[in-house]
Design a protein around this motif. Structure first.
Motif, short mmCIF file in Angstrom:
data_model
loop_
_atom_site.label_atom_id
_atom_site.label_comp_id
_atom_site.label_asym_id
_atom_site.label_seq_id
_atom_site.Cartn_x
_atom_site.Cartn_y
_atom_site.Cartn_z
N GLY A 32 0.77 -1.23 0.00
CA GLY A 32 0.00 0.00 0.00
C GLY A 32 0.80 1.27 0.00
N ASP A 33 0.23 2.31 0.65
CA ASP A 33 0.78 3.66 0.62
C ASP A 33 1.17 4.13 2.02
OD1 ASP A 33 -1.66 4.22 1.84
OD2 ASP A 33 -2.59 4.98 0.01
N SER A 34 1.17 5.44 2.24
CA SER A 34 1.65 5.97 3.52
C SER A 34 0.78 5.57 4.71
CB SER A 34 1.74 7.50 3.47
OG SER A 34 0.47 8.07 3.22
N SER A 35 -0.45 5.15 4.46
CA SER A 35 -1.30 4.71 5.57
C SER A 35 -0.74 3.46 6.23
CB SER A 35 -2.73 4.45 5.08
OG SER A 35 -2.76 3.44 4.08
N PHE A 107 5.69 -3.93 2.43
CA PHE A 107 6.24 -3.52 1.13
C PHE A 107 5.71 -2.15 0.69
CE2 PHE A 107 5.89 -8.20 1.11
CZ PHE A 107 7.24 -8.53 0.97
N ALA A 108 4.89 -1.51 1.53
CA ALA A 108 4.20 -0.28 1.15
C ALA A 108 5.15 0.89 0.96
CB ALA A 108 3.16 0.07 2.21
N SER A 109 4.68 1.85 0.17
CA SER A 109 5.48 3.05 -0.11
C SER A 109 4.58 4.28 -0.07
CB SER A 109 6.13 2.93 -1.50
OG SER A 109 6.82 4.12 -1.85
N ALA A 110 4.91 5.20 0.82
CA ALA A 110 4.13 6.44 0.94
C ALA A 110 4.08 7.16 -0.40
CB ALA A 110 4.75 7.34 2.00
N GLY A 111 2.89 7.63 -0.79
CA GLY A 111 2.73 8.39 -2.01
C GLY A 111 2.36 7.59 -3.23
N THR A 112 2.30 6.26 -3.10
CA THR A 112 2.00 5.44 -4.26
C THR A 112 0.50 5.26 -4.42
OG1 THR A 112 2.80 3.50 -5.47
CG2 THR A 112 1.99 3.12 -3.23
N GLY A 113 0.11 4.57 -5.52
CA GLY A 113 -1.30 4.34 -5.79
C GLY A 113 -1.49 3.12 -6.66
N TYR A 114 -2.75 2.84 -6.98
CA TYR A 114 -3.03 1.77 -7.93
C TYR A 114 -2.50 2.14 -9.31
CZ TYR A 114 -6.30 -0.53 -4.68
OH TYR A 114 -6.86 -1.19 -3.61
N SER A 162 -3.79 -1.38 1.57
CA SER A 162 -4.36 -0.07 1.88
C SER A 162 -3.76 0.95 0.93
CB SER A 162 -4.06 0.32 3.33
OG SER A 162 -4.61 1.58 3.63
N ILE A 163 -4.57 1.39 -0.03
CA ILE A 163 -4.05 2.22 -1.11
C ILE A 163 -5.23 2.89 -1.84
CG2 ILE A 163 -4.08 0.33 -2.79
CD1 ILE A 163 -1.34 1.29 -3.79
N GLY A 164 -4.97 4.00 -2.48
CA GLY A 164 -5.99 4.62 -3.31
C GLY A 164 -6.19 6.11 -3.12
N THR A 165 -5.96 6.62 -1.91
CA THR A 165 -6.19 8.05 -1.66
C THR A 165 -5.32 8.93 -2.55
OG1 THR A 165 -6.72 7.54 0.65
CG2 THR A 165 -6.23 9.83 0.13
N ASN A 166 -4.06 8.54 -2.73
CA ASN A 166 -3.15 9.35 -3.55
C ASN A 166 -3.59 9.39 -5.02
OD1 ASN A 166 -1.20 9.97 -1.44
ND2 ASN A 166 -0.64 7.81 -1.55
N ASP A 167 -4.24 8.32 -5.46
CA ASP A 167 -4.70 8.31 -6.86
C ASP A 167 -5.64 9.47 -7.14
OD1 ASP A 167 -3.44 5.92 -7.99
OD2 ASP A 167 -4.66 4.81 -6.57
N PHE A 168 -6.41 9.83 -6.15
CA PHE A 168 -7.35 10.93 -6.33
C PHE A 168 -6.73 12.28 -5.96
CE2 PHE A 168 -10.05 7.21 -5.78
CZ PHE A 168 -10.88 7.33 -6.88
N LEU A 169 -6.13 12.39 -4.79
CA LEU A 169 -5.68 13.69 -4.30
C LEU A 169 -4.35 14.13 -4.90
CD1 LEU A 169 -6.70 13.51 -0.52
CD2 LEU A 169 -7.99 14.39 -2.49
N GLU A 170 -3.46 13.19 -5.22
CA GLU A 170 -2.16 13.55 -5.79
C GLU A 170 -2.10 13.35 -7.30
OE1 GLU A 170 0.04 15.00 -3.85
OE2 GLU A 170 -1.25 14.69 -2.11
N SER A 211 -7.21 -8.68 3.18
CA SER A 211 -8.04 -7.54 3.59
C SER A 211 -7.80 -6.40 2.60
CB SER A 211 -7.67 -7.09 5.01
OG SER A 211 -8.20 -5.81 5.27
N LEU A 212 -8.83 -6.05 1.85
CA LEU A 212 -8.73 -4.93 0.91
C LEU A 212 -9.27 -3.69 1.61
CD1 LEU A 212 -8.05 -3.96 -1.97
CD2 LEU A 212 -10.42 -4.47 -2.59
#
Length: 351
Positions: A32-35, A107-114, A162-170, A211-212
């Motif tokens: 996922g992302d920064s979450s 494996f998550a990376s802050a700022g990433t997205g789908y 846990s991912i997706g917020t950055n796809d919209f806001l960033e 868990s999605l």
């Protein structure tokens, strides 16, 4: 939806009493992302980092790890709730080895997205690269544990996405090129298609318990409130962003049902933080919070990452009174309340 309000500490104590039995899954594996990033961005060339004070000031030893919070993040609480270790280490952190990763790895990376284009904005790890790291992890796990035991860990572990917020806001609401290609609904469908391909890929690699995660009410993040010059829904939130998040969550929930029906042996759940997060924002005092419109760090209006450093004189002294740590990310206390809710209502399936 009805909620029973109780002090967050009482919720935590009840949760610990119920769940500190023997571990029912051998490991927690995180994408996922920064979450959910435990510090992978520390090891790459990106401006989006948090491995400095005051980040991590309430983490074990007061240590900034690269988690975008004052303390622990959801995978840490979930790992502890399943009777595993109290934090999940980042795969790229040189402090850890396969021995540590055998019971949990991030494996998550802050700022990433789908969307791969989202990861390009801040030069972070794209989702496909997280999968490549996971494949590398599997090889190391088999060498460390042997084929049989490693296969058990791979198939029985709980996978958190846990991912997706950055796809919209960033991405979508920031890049005109994305808006010119898609309507909001079309972009949501594109992301859901990418999510489906991703889940099928890790399923093909052995994942079965997944868990999605859904999106929070992203229009209520302090950064979005600060830039919401048009007002909001009475509390300063950008309602159109919240509607998009809720609609996208509906599509992700449908995807979970679809894949459970299609993929043999799949045990997938939809972990939706939206409504409990919304309740925290709307009625913060019911959860022991005092401040929800701005964050603890700096002025709390727009700062995160390097703008939120130890030299800023405005950072609050007690983060437990705040819903948000920086302008984009929750405090440890908020993370724990949301995680407790998801454990009791969704993830209990795997206990």
């Amino acid at each position: 939806m009805a909620y029973i309000y109780m002090p967050w500490l009482m919720m935590s104590q009840l949760f610990i009493l119920v769940t500190t039995s023997a571990a029912k899954v051998p490991a927690i594996i995180v994408f996922g992302d920064s979450s959910v990033d435990a510090g992978n961005n520390n090891q790459i060339s990106t401006p989006l980092k948090s491995n400095f004070e005051p980040y991590g000031r309430d983490f074990f030893g007061g240590r900034p790890t690269g988690r975008f919070s004052n303390g622990r993040i959801p995978p840490d609480f979930i790992s502890e709730g399943f009777g595993l270790k109290p934090s999940v280490p980042a795969y790229l952190d040189p402090m850890y080895s396969i021995k540590d990763f055998a019971t949990g790895v991030c494996f998550a990376s802050a700022g990433t997205g789908y969307d791969n284009a989202t990861s390009n904005v801040l030069r972070v790890i794209p989702l496909w690269k997280e999968v490549e790291y996971y494949k590398d992890y599997q090889k190391k796990l088999r060498a460390y544990m042997g084929e049989k035991k490693a296969s058990e860990v791979i198939s029985e572990s709980l996978y958190l996405i846990s991912i997706g917020t950055n796809d919209f806001l960033e991405n979508y609401y920031t890049l005109p090129s994305t808006q010119s290609r898609y309507s909001v609904d079309q972009y949501q469908n594109f992301l859901v298609g990418t999510a489906e391909s991703f889940v099928k890929e890790i399923y093909g690699l052995g994942a079965r318990k997944i868990s999605l995660g859904g999106l929070p009410p992203m229009g209520c993040l302090p950064l979005e409130r600060t830039t919401n010059f048009m007002g909001g829904n009475g509390n300063g939130c950008v309602e159109r962003y919240n509607i998009v998040a809720a609609n996208f969550n509906g599509k992700l929930s449908g995807l979970v049902q679809k894949l459970n029906n299609e993929l043999p042996g799949m045990q997938m759940v939809f972990s939706n933080p939206y409504y409990v997060f919304q309740q925290i924002v709307r009625k913060p005092s019911a959860y022991g919070f005092e401040v929800t419109a701005v964050a603890c760090c700096a002025t709390g209006m727009f700062e995160m990452s390097y703008m939120c450093d130890r030299y800023n004189p405005f950072t609050c002294t007690d983060a437990s009174k705040y819903v948000f740590w920086d302008s984009f990310h929750p405090t440890e206390k908020t993370n724990q309340i949301i995680t407790d809710h998801l454990m009791k209502h969704v993830l209990r399936k795997f206990l």
